[in-house]
Design a protein around this motif. Structure first.
Motif, PDB file in Angstrom:
ATOM      1  N   UNK A 187       0.829  -1.217   0.000  1.00  0.00           N
ATOM      2  CA  UNK A 187       0.000   0.000   0.000  1.00  0.00           C
ATOM      3  C   UNK A 187       0.858   1.259   0.000  1.00  0.00           C
ATOM      4  N   UNK A 188       1.968   1.219   0.711  1.00  0.00           N
ATOM      5  CA  UNK A 188       2.890   2.362   0.673  1.00  0.00           C
ATOM      6  C   UNK A 188       3.443   2.563  -0.739  1.00  0.00           C
ATOM      7  N   UNK A 189       3.823   1.466  -1.385  1.00  0.00           N
ATOM      8  CA  UNK A 189       4.454   1.541  -2.711  1.00  0.00           C
ATOM      9  C   UNK A 189       3.502   2.123  -3.761  1.00  0.00           C
ATOM     10  N   UNK A 190       2.190   2.040  -3.494  1.00  0.00           N
ATOM     11  CA  UNK A 190       1.217   2.569  -4.468  1.00  0.00           C
ATOM     12  C   UNK A 190       1.068   4.087  -4.366  1.00  0.00           C
TER      13      UNK A 190
ATOM     14  N   UNK B  33      11.172   2.523  -3.364  1.00  0.00           N
ATOM     15  CA  UNK B  33      11.647   1.375  -2.579  1.00  0.00           C
ATOM     16  C   UNK B  33      12.453   1.761  -1.335  1.00  0.00           C
ATOM     17  N   UNK B  34      13.287   2.822  -1.404  1.00  0.00           N
ATOM     18  CA  UNK B  34      14.084   3.212  -0.229  1.00  0.00           C
ATOM     19  C   UNK B  34      13.171   3.582   0.926  1.00  0.00           C
ATOM     20  N   UNK B  35      12.152   4.412   0.628  1.00  0.00           N
ATOM     21  CA  UNK B  35      11.246   4.867   1.691  1.00  0.00           C
ATOM     22  C   UNK B  35      10.441   3.701   2.250  1.00  0.00           C
ATOM     23  N   UNK B  36       9.955   2.839   1.376  1.00  0.00           N
ATOM     24  CA  UNK B  36       9.147   1.687   1.814  1.00  0.00           C
ATOM     25  C   UNK B  36       9.972   0.795   2.740  1.00  0.00           C
ATOM     26  N   UNK B  37      11.208   0.480   2.355  1.00  0.00           N
ATOM     27  CA  UNK B  37      12.026  -0.427   3.161  1.00  0.00           C
ATOM     28  C   UNK B  37      12.528   0.236   4.447  1.00  0.00           C
TER      29      UNK B  37
ATOM     30  N   UNK C  14      15.510  -4.352   3.981  1.00  0.00           N
ATOM     31  CA  UNK C  14      16.832  -4.122   3.412  1.00  0.00           C
ATOM     32  C   UNK C  14      16.780  -2.946   2.447  1.00  0.00           C
ATOM     33  N   UNK C  15      17.802  -2.073   2.492  1.00  0.00           N
ATOM     34  CA  UNK C  15      17.838  -0.870   1.649  1.00  0.00           C
ATOM     35  C   UNK C  15      19.101  -0.877   0.790  1.00  0.00           C
ATOM     36  N   UNK C  16      19.155  -1.737  -0.235  1.00  0.00           N
ATOM     37  CA  UNK C  16      20.393  -1.854  -1.027  1.00  0.00           C
ATOM     38  C   UNK C  16      20.730  -0.583  -1.806  1.00  0.00           C
ATOM     39  N   UNK C  17      19.731   0.301  -2.024  1.00  0.00           N
ATOM     40  CA  UNK C  17      20.000   1.538  -2.757  1.00  0.00           C
ATOM     41  C   UNK C  17      20.410   2.694  -1.864  1.00  0.00           C
ATOM     42  N   UNK C  18      20.418   2.502  -0.553  1.00  0.00           N
ATOM     43  CA  UNK C  18      20.793   3.563   0.376  1.00  0.00           C
ATOM     44  C   UNK C  18      22.249   3.961   0.164  1.00  0.00           C
ATOM     45  N   UNK C  19      22.501   5.270   0.150  1.00  0.00           N
ATOM     46  CA  UNK C  19      23.856   5.748  -0.148  1.00  0.00           C
ATOM     47  C   UNK C  19      24.877   5.219   0.856  1.00  0.00           C
ATOM     48  N   UNK C  20      24.540   5.274   2.162  1.00  0.00           N
ATOM     49  CA  UNK C  20      25.468   4.796   3.189  1.00  0.00           C
ATOM     50  C   UNK C  20      25.764   3.316   3.055  1.00  0.00           C
ATOM     51  N   UNK C  21      24.744   2.540   2.706  1.00  0.00           N
ATOM     52  CA  UNK C  21      24.915   1.095   2.517  1.00  0.00           C
ATOM     53  C   UNK C  21      25.813   0.824   1.319  1.00  0.00           C
ATOM     54  N   UNK C  22      25.594   1.567   0.232  1.00  0.00           N
ATOM     55  CA  UNK C  22      26.397   1.342  -0.989  1.00  0.00           C
ATOM     56  C   UNK C  22      27.855   1.743  -0.770  1.00  0.00           C
TER      57      UNK C  22
ATOM     58  N   UNK D   9      26.266  -2.466  -6.369  1.00  0.00           N
ATOM     59  CA  UNK D   9      25.037  -2.094  -7.079  1.00  0.00           C
ATOM     60  C   UNK D   9      23.865  -2.741  -6.346  1.00  0.00           C
ATOM     61  N   UNK D  10      22.708  -2.065  -6.312  1.00  0.00           N
ATOM     62  CA  UNK D  10      21.588  -2.596  -5.529  1.00  0.00           C
ATOM     63  C   UNK D  10      21.201  -4.036  -5.880  1.00  0.00           C
ATOM     64  N   UNK D  11      21.175  -4.365  -7.153  1.00  0.00           N
ATOM     65  CA  UNK D  11      20.783  -5.730  -7.549  1.00  0.00           C
ATOM     66  C   UNK D  11      21.766  -6.782  -7.058  1.00  0.00           C
ATOM     67  N   UNK D  12      23.054  -6.516  -7.262  1.00  0.00           N
ATOM     68  CA  UNK D  12      24.083  -7.493  -6.861  1.00  0.00           C
ATOM     69  C   UNK D  12      24.165  -7.597  -5.340  1.00  0.00           C
ATOM     70  N   UNK D  13      24.008  -6.462  -4.647  1.00  0.00           N
ATOM     71  CA  UNK D  13      24.060  -6.491  -3.182  1.00  0.00           C
ATOM     72  C   UNK D  13      22.844  -7.239  -2.625  1.00  0.00           C
TER      73      UNK D  13
END
Length: 507
Positions: free
Chosen positions: A412-415, A421-425, A438-446, A457-461
């Protein structure tokens, strides 16, 4: 650990070794004495043939056993299962802890979950050996004990505040559960340390060791909304919006517990306030299980060994956190605090804080749904996202409350417009309490991933992170902690680093 109470041999070993890691996972009843204990009870372990095992204190009480006076099993951390699971029983337990049965009855619990009362009673009895009324009664007994031992309130006021329908029911329950009359409980506690601040309740919040306070309190203090939250004298303090009133919580990391001082406008909110503070600090987590799994990744192992027991800093109010997550999209921590502070100053209810500098409750969704979007100093896309979020929360189209279904809430959030995705996760991790968010696209995480030689990269991580399941939210805390940011340090350490005098040490 599954249904640990069904694994008799394992339970017996845990009791014989007095293993505190299993406190709250199950309770040991002793047929020869009629009492039930936590696994780590310091008394002489009973003979295995005299032990019976129950999944909850309520089930042990319902079977006729009384709480041990020595180890106080009713005050152990709650089972981590309700944090790890998203099924009906787990959702029901989260709602019962939040006080829904005491406020709205079993029918209110059923309505929140979308099941019949019979279905819920049957499922809870089958798994926990106690129905929703017995579980709520056990919680009322624990609330009563806290009030008896930490306040000088007349017993009739304690009975009312703890949610009992009559003084007689209160007296009978306290005697039955603790084998002492309320006045005797108070006498025993008088040798301890009752609250000294008038109107404030002082209690200890237990947790499973180890606990790393640095990122937990560092994150909350570094992101604190002015007027709503503060770090003062070695404690994190914040205002609380509660079902019957409001309050202020002051939380201080100590060696083997969290010191908690609560000031409430309505004492009937006590058990809810405790549940929300425990949720905020992730105190019912099982750090040994989390750390053991994350250590299997050779890249994470040194990080876990350096700071075992990291928790996920969560929230006392899921709607508030969702609003703050949207305000924090693509901006610094300082900018997000400023935006949230402006909202609180204009729309938040004023409160009095005699113990510090708090001035506001964070405004609820219904209040924010009536704001003028043109008055927000935000980029158009983020303004639209905020407006659509608060409208959905106020209308009940998105439910982030204690009994929510994690996947339904995510969908429902994603709609909603402007919520990616960052905000939802981020909301799933810190507001819903999903330990695998999990927030693979988060700058600090990357940045951390790149620094450590992990895929960045978000997909590979995401693919690499499959080995960290179901604890990816904890892996994120370890990754964030590799950066040099105030969220990773206790505020007193921040002050020392900047050459300013520090407050009281919390180590």
């Amino acid at each position: 650990m599954g249904d640990m109470h069904d694994d008799r041999d394992r339970c017996v070993r845990a009791v014989q070794s007095k293993d505190a890691r299993f406190d709250g996972w199950f309770f040991t009843a002793v047929v020869t004495t009629g009492i039930y204990c936590r696994p780590s009870c310091p008394g002489v372990p009973p003979k295995p043939e005299n032990m019976r095992f129950y999944p909850t204190a309520a089930a042990a009480q319902q079977a006729g056993f009384r709480a041990c006076k020595r180890c106080r099993p009713d005050a152990s951390p709650a089972s981590p299962r309700w944090n790890e699971r998203a099924d009906l029983v787990a959702r029901a337990m989260r709602l019962i802890a939040d006080g829904v049965v005491d406020r709205d009855g079993v029918s209110g619990l059923a309505a929140r979950l979308g099941y019949s009362t019979r279905q819920i009673e049957r499922q809870l009895m089958a798994e926990l050996g106690a129905g929703p009324l017995a579980l709520a009664r056990a919680q009322r007994a624990q609330t009563a004990r806290i009030l008896i031992e930490t306040t000088g309130l007349p017993m009739s006021d304690v009975a009312h505040a703890a949610g009992f329908g009559s003084v007689r029911a209160f007296n009978d329950t306290v005697r039955e559960v603790f084998a002492l009359a309320p006045s005797e409980l108070r006498k025993r506690a008088a040798r301890g340390h009752p609250a000294t601040t008038p109107g404030a309740l002082s209690l200890r919040l237990p947790f499973r060791a180890p606990l790393c306070p640095d990122n937990l309190f560092g994150h909350l203090a570094a992101t604190a909304v002015p007027g709503v939250e503060e770090w003062r004298g070695g404690a994190y303090r914040r205002t609380l919006r509660l079902p019957r009133g409001h309050g202020v919580a002051a939380l201080r990391p100590e060696h083997d517990h969290i010191g908690c001082v609560l000031t409430l406008t309505d004492l009937r909110d006590l058990s809810t306030a405790i549940a929300r503070c425990r949720q905020l600090l992730d105190l019912d987590a099982d750090p040994v299980a989390v750390d053991d799994l994350l250590r299997r990744d050779p890249v994470l192992a040194p990080l876990v060994n350096k700071d075992p027991g990291r928790r996920v800093p969560r929230t006392v109010d899921a709607d508030e956190f969702a609003v703050r997550a949207v305000l924090g999209q693509q901006v610094s921590t300082a900018a997000a605090r400023t935006h949230a502070g402006r909202l609180a100053a204009v729309y938040g209810q004023a409160v009095t804080d005699t113990g510090g500098g708090l001035t506001r409750l964070f405004p609820d969704a219904a209040t924010l749904a009536g704001l003028d979007p043109d008055g927000l100093a935000l980029p158009r896309a983020r303004r639209d996202a905020l407006v659509s979020l608060v409208a959905a929360l106020a209308a009940g189209d998105v439910d982030l409350g204690a009994g929510n279904d994690w996947e339904c809430a995510r969908a429902r959030l994603a709609r909603l417009a402007g919520i990616g995705p960052w905000t939802v996760e981020t909301i799933a991790m810190r507001a819903l309490g999903d330990p695998d968010a999990f927030v693979p696209g988060d700058l600090g995480v990357r940045l951390a991933a790149r620094e450590l030689g992990l895929p960045s990269t978000p997909g590979a991580l995401s693919r690499h992170s499959a080995a960290w399941r179901p604890w990816r939210a904890y892996a994120v805390q370890h990754l964030w902690a590799t950066g040099d940011h105030p969220i990773n340090r206790l505020p007193d350490e921040e002050q020392r680093k900047a050459g300013r005098p520090a407050g009281r040490s919390v180590r």
